[in-house]
Design a protein around this motif. Structure first.
Motif, PDB file in Angstrom:
ATOM      1  N   GLY A 161       0.804  -1.217   0.000  1.00 35.71           N
ATOM      2  CA  GLY A 161       0.000   0.000   0.000  1.00 35.71           C
ATOM      3  C   GLY A 161       0.832   1.259   0.000  1.00 35.71           C
ATOM      4  O   GLY A 161       0.328   2.345  -0.257  1.00 35.71           O
ATOM      5  N   GLY A 162       2.127   1.136   0.295  1.00 38.15           N
ATOM      6  CA  GLY A 162       3.035   2.276   0.228  1.00 38.15           C
ATOM      7  C   GLY A 162       2.724   3.364   1.235  1.00 38.15           C
ATOM      8  O   GLY A 162       2.181   3.119   2.315  1.00 38.15           O
ATOM      9  N   ASN A 163       3.048   4.608   0.848  1.00 39.88           N
ATOM     10  CA  ASN A 163       2.927   5.746   1.756  1.00 39.88           C
ATOM     11  C   ASN A 163       1.489   6.003   2.192  1.00 39.88           C
ATOM     12  O   ASN A 163       1.237   6.468   3.305  1.00 39.88           O
ATOM     13  CB  ASN A 163       3.482   7.007   1.081  1.00 39.88           C
ATOM     14  N   GLU A 164       0.546   5.699   1.318  1.00 42.79           N
ATOM     15  CA  GLU A 164      -0.862   5.916   1.649  1.00 42.79           C
ATOM     16  C   GLU A 164      -1.284   5.052   2.834  1.00 42.79           C
ATOM     17  O   GLU A 164      -1.979   5.516   3.747  1.00 42.79           O
ATOM     18  CB  GLU A 164      -1.727   5.591   0.435  1.00 42.79           C
ATOM     19  N   THR A 165      -0.829   3.788   2.844  1.00 37.69           N
ATOM     20  CA  THR A 165      -1.152   2.880   3.952  1.00 37.69           C
ATOM     21  C   THR A 165      -0.474   3.342   5.239  1.00 37.69           C
ATOM     22  O   THR A 165      -1.069   3.314   6.316  1.00 37.69           O
ATOM     23  CB  THR A 165      -0.698   1.445   3.618  1.00 37.69           C
ATOM     24  N   VAL A 166       0.796   3.777   5.112  1.00 38.39           N
ATOM     25  CA  VAL A 166       1.538   4.266   6.271  1.00 38.39           C
ATOM     26  C   VAL A 166       0.840   5.484   6.876  1.00 38.39           C
ATOM     27  O   VAL A 166       0.662   5.588   8.093  1.00 38.39           O
ATOM     28  CB  VAL A 166       2.992   4.625   5.880  1.00 38.39           C
ATOM     29  N   ASP A 167       0.430   6.402   6.008  1.00 36.91           N
ATOM     30  CA  ASP A 167      -0.259   7.613   6.474  1.00 36.91           C
ATOM     31  C   ASP A 167      -1.548   7.265   7.204  1.00 36.91           C
ATOM     32  O   ASP A 167      -1.891   7.876   8.219  1.00 36.91           O
ATOM     33  CB  ASP A 167      -0.578   8.534   5.289  1.00 36.91           C
ATOM     34  N   LYS A 168      -2.250   6.268   6.690  1.00 34.51           N
ATOM     35  CA  LYS A 168      -3.515   5.846   7.291  1.00 34.51           C
ATOM     36  C   LYS A 168      -3.280   5.278   8.691  1.00 34.51           C
ATOM     37  O   LYS A 168      -3.993   5.623   9.644  1.00 34.51           O
ATOM     38  CB  LYS A 168      -4.179   4.799   6.400  1.00 34.51           C
ATOM     39  N   TYR A 169      -2.264   4.398   8.831  1.00 37.22           N
ATOM     40  CA  TYR A 169      -1.956   3.805  10.126  1.00 37.22           C
ATOM     41  C   TYR A 169      -1.511   4.872  11.114  1.00 37.22           C
ATOM     42  O   TYR A 169      -1.955   4.902  12.271  1.00 37.22           O
ATOM     43  CB  TYR A 169      -0.855   2.749   9.978  1.00 37.22           C
ATOM     44  N   PHE A 170      -0.632   5.763  10.668  1.00 39.22           N
ATOM     45  CA  PHE A 170      -0.089   6.794  11.558  1.00 39.22           C
ATOM     46  C   PHE A 170      -1.191   7.749  12.008  1.00 39.22           C
ATOM     47  O   PHE A 170      -1.254   8.141  13.179  1.00 39.22           O
ATOM     48  CB  PHE A 170       1.015   7.575  10.850  1.00 39.22           C
ATOM     49  N   SER A 171      -2.081   8.110  11.094  1.00 39.28           N
ATOM     50  CA  SER A 171      -3.198   8.985  11.430  1.00 39.28           C
ATOM     51  C   SER A 171      -4.106   8.320  12.462  1.00 39.28           C
ATOM     52  O   SER A 171      -4.586   8.978  13.398  1.00 39.28           O
ATOM     53  CB  SER A 171      -3.990   9.306  10.169  1.00 39.28           C
ATOM     54  N   GLY A 172      -4.309   7.012  12.311  1.00 33.99           N
ATOM     55  CA  GLY A 172      -5.136   6.268  13.269  1.00 33.99           C
ATOM     56  C   GLY A 172      -4.537   6.275  14.656  1.00 33.99           C
ATOM     57  O   GLY A 172      -5.260   6.418  15.660  1.00 33.99           O
ATOM     58  N   ILE A 173      -3.209   6.136  14.740  1.00 35.20           N
ATOM     59  CA  ILE A 173      -2.523   6.145  16.035  1.00 35.20           C
ATOM     60  C   ILE A 173      -2.638   7.519  16.684  1.00 35.20           C
ATOM     61  O   ILE A 173      -2.937   7.635  17.880  1.00 35.20           O
ATOM     62  CB  ILE A 173      -1.040   5.748  15.856  1.00 35.20           C
ATOM     63  N   VAL A 174      -2.409   8.569  15.907  1.00 28.64           N
ATOM     64  CA  VAL A 174      -2.494   9.939  16.433  1.00 28.64           C
ATOM     65  C   VAL A 174      -3.902  10.226  16.950  1.00 28.64           C
ATOM     66  O   VAL A 174      -4.080  10.783  18.043  1.00 28.64           O
ATOM     67  CB  VAL A 174      -2.099  10.967  15.350  1.00 28.64           C
ATOM     68  N   ASN A 175      -4.905   9.835  16.177  1.00 29.13           N
ATOM     69  CA  ASN A 175      -6.291  10.080  16.578  1.00 29.13           C
ATOM     70  C   ASN A 175      -6.649   9.298  17.844  1.00 29.13           C
ATOM     71  O   ASN A 175      -7.330   9.814  18.739  1.00 29.13           O
ATOM     72  CB  ASN A 175      -7.251   9.698  15.446  1.00 29.13           C
ATOM     73  N   ALA A 176      -6.193   8.042  17.914  1.00 32.84           N
ATOM     74  CA  ALA A 176      -6.480   7.208  19.083  1.00 32.84           C
ATOM     75  C   ALA A 176      -5.831   7.791  20.328  1.00 32.84           C
ATOM     76  O   ALA A 176      -6.443   7.827  21.407  1.00 32.84           O
ATOM     77  CB  ALA A 176      -5.987   5.786  18.840  1.00 32.84           C
TER      78      ALA A 176
END
Length: 345
Positions: free
Chosen positions: A143-158
């Motif tokens: 998934g590349g950078n898009e997948t990484v951004d999604k995971y990182f955003s989820g962690i920040v929001n949580a």
């Protein structure tokens, strides 16, 4: 047995390191020289490094610091002995909260033999997007950078959400402190663990969750033994009770409510039986060890205190509904057990 020595030594070591770096702005070499010339205390830089990392040495210094070194450091840093060893009132209060959580979990492990930690560990493990990318790569997730951004955003929001609702469980320093307590499960703590969980039943939502979850556990085991043991305050259930992310939120909410109700009582108990030990005339730092802490935690005084708090909660308007629901379940389970025991195979 909970590792109180590691917990305490790490706390003191970090306090000395922060003071050296932030207040004195000295290297370990320079601090060693200052202690020798100004305080007439001989500690070389290697020993200072070990102290700051909370590491004792069986041969040279089995208790991290000598009593004389404690007097030297506490005087230099402007603390009385109690504050130097255990921190100020707010720090001690946070530590008591960690004590209770550690007692509830009793160093329980999962099927993979890893400690069950009642924190969302991923909030603290992945510091940046590179860490996430490495994990995804190892697990062959594309998934590349898009997948990484999604995971990182989820962690920040949580983490942001958790900080707003349950800041204690979103605090990385608290998370690290809790880990320092982990050791091997201790059978004497089982009673306390189960009593503390039952105190959490003052939260009606937690009891409802428990009734569903305990049924799931019994079905997984093809046995009601876990439920019966818990009713009799035996065995360990906290880790399995949490189960999943949703269970963790419900558990955390109930724990926070328990703490809010009885915070002063718990702080007073540990202040009297543990923290105030350093004010005794015959105090020796070596006495602050694992045996002392576990004896304080597993004493009849503490279990009696928990039983009395349970009685108080059972008849409190705020918490009686949850305890009544659990009490009804308990009666039903004992009836089930009588039926099971009466069946001949």
């Amino acid at each position: 047995m909970l590792d109180f020595e590691q917990f305490l030594y790490k706390e003191i070591g970090l306090k000395i390191r922060n003071y050296r770096k932030q207040e004195l702005k000295l290297t370990q070499d320079e601090l060693s020289a200052m202690l020798q010339t100004q305080k007439f205390t001989n500690i070389d830089k290697f020993r200072i490094s070990a102290i700051e990392n909370g590491k004792s040495h069986k041969g040279k210094n089995p208790y991290l610091l000598t009593d004389q070194q404690i007097e030297t450091f506490s005087s230099m840093m402007g603390y009385d002995r109690k504050e130097f060893i255990f921190g100020d009132y707010n720090t001690r209060k946070v530590n008591v909260k960690i004590f209770l959580l550690a007692l509830i979990m009793n160093s329980e492990k999962n099927k993979e033999n890893n400690y069950i930690i009642p924190f969302m560990s991923f909030l603290f493990i992945y510091k940046n997007k590179k860490d996430i990318m490495n994990v995804l790569y190892k697990n062959e997730v594309t998934g590349g950078n898009e997948t990484v951004d999604k995971y990182f955003s989820g962690i920040v929001n949580a983490k942001t959400k958790l900080e707003e609702i349950y800041p204690f469980f979103a605090n990385e320093k608290v998370y690290e402190k809790f880990q320092n307590f982990l050791n091997e499960p201790f059978s004497k703590i089982e009673l306390l663990s189960n009593l503390l969980i039952k105190l959490m039943f003052g939260d009606y939502e937690f009891v409802k969750y428990y009734l569903v979850r305990i049924q799931e556990i019994c079905e997984e085991d093809n046995s009601n033994e876990v439920a019966y043991s818990f009713l009799e305050n035996k065995g360990m259930i906290a880790g399995r009770l949490i189960g999943n992310k949703n269970g963790l939120y419900i558990f955390v909410n109930a724990f926070e409510k328990l703490w809010k109700r009885h915070e002063e009582t718990f702080v007073e108990y540990f202040n009297e039986h543990l923290f105030n030990n350093v004010n005794k005339t015959n105090f020796k730092f070596k006495h602050l060890n694992n045996d002392l802490f576990n004896n304080v935690a597993t004493s009849e005084h503490f279990s009696s205190l928990l039983f009395s708090l349970l009685e108080k909660d059972r008849f409190s308007i705020e918490t009686s509904d949850g305890h009544y629901l659990f009490y009804q379940h308990m009666l039903n389970k004992y009836e089930d057990k009588e039926v099971e025991d009466s069946i001949e195979f």
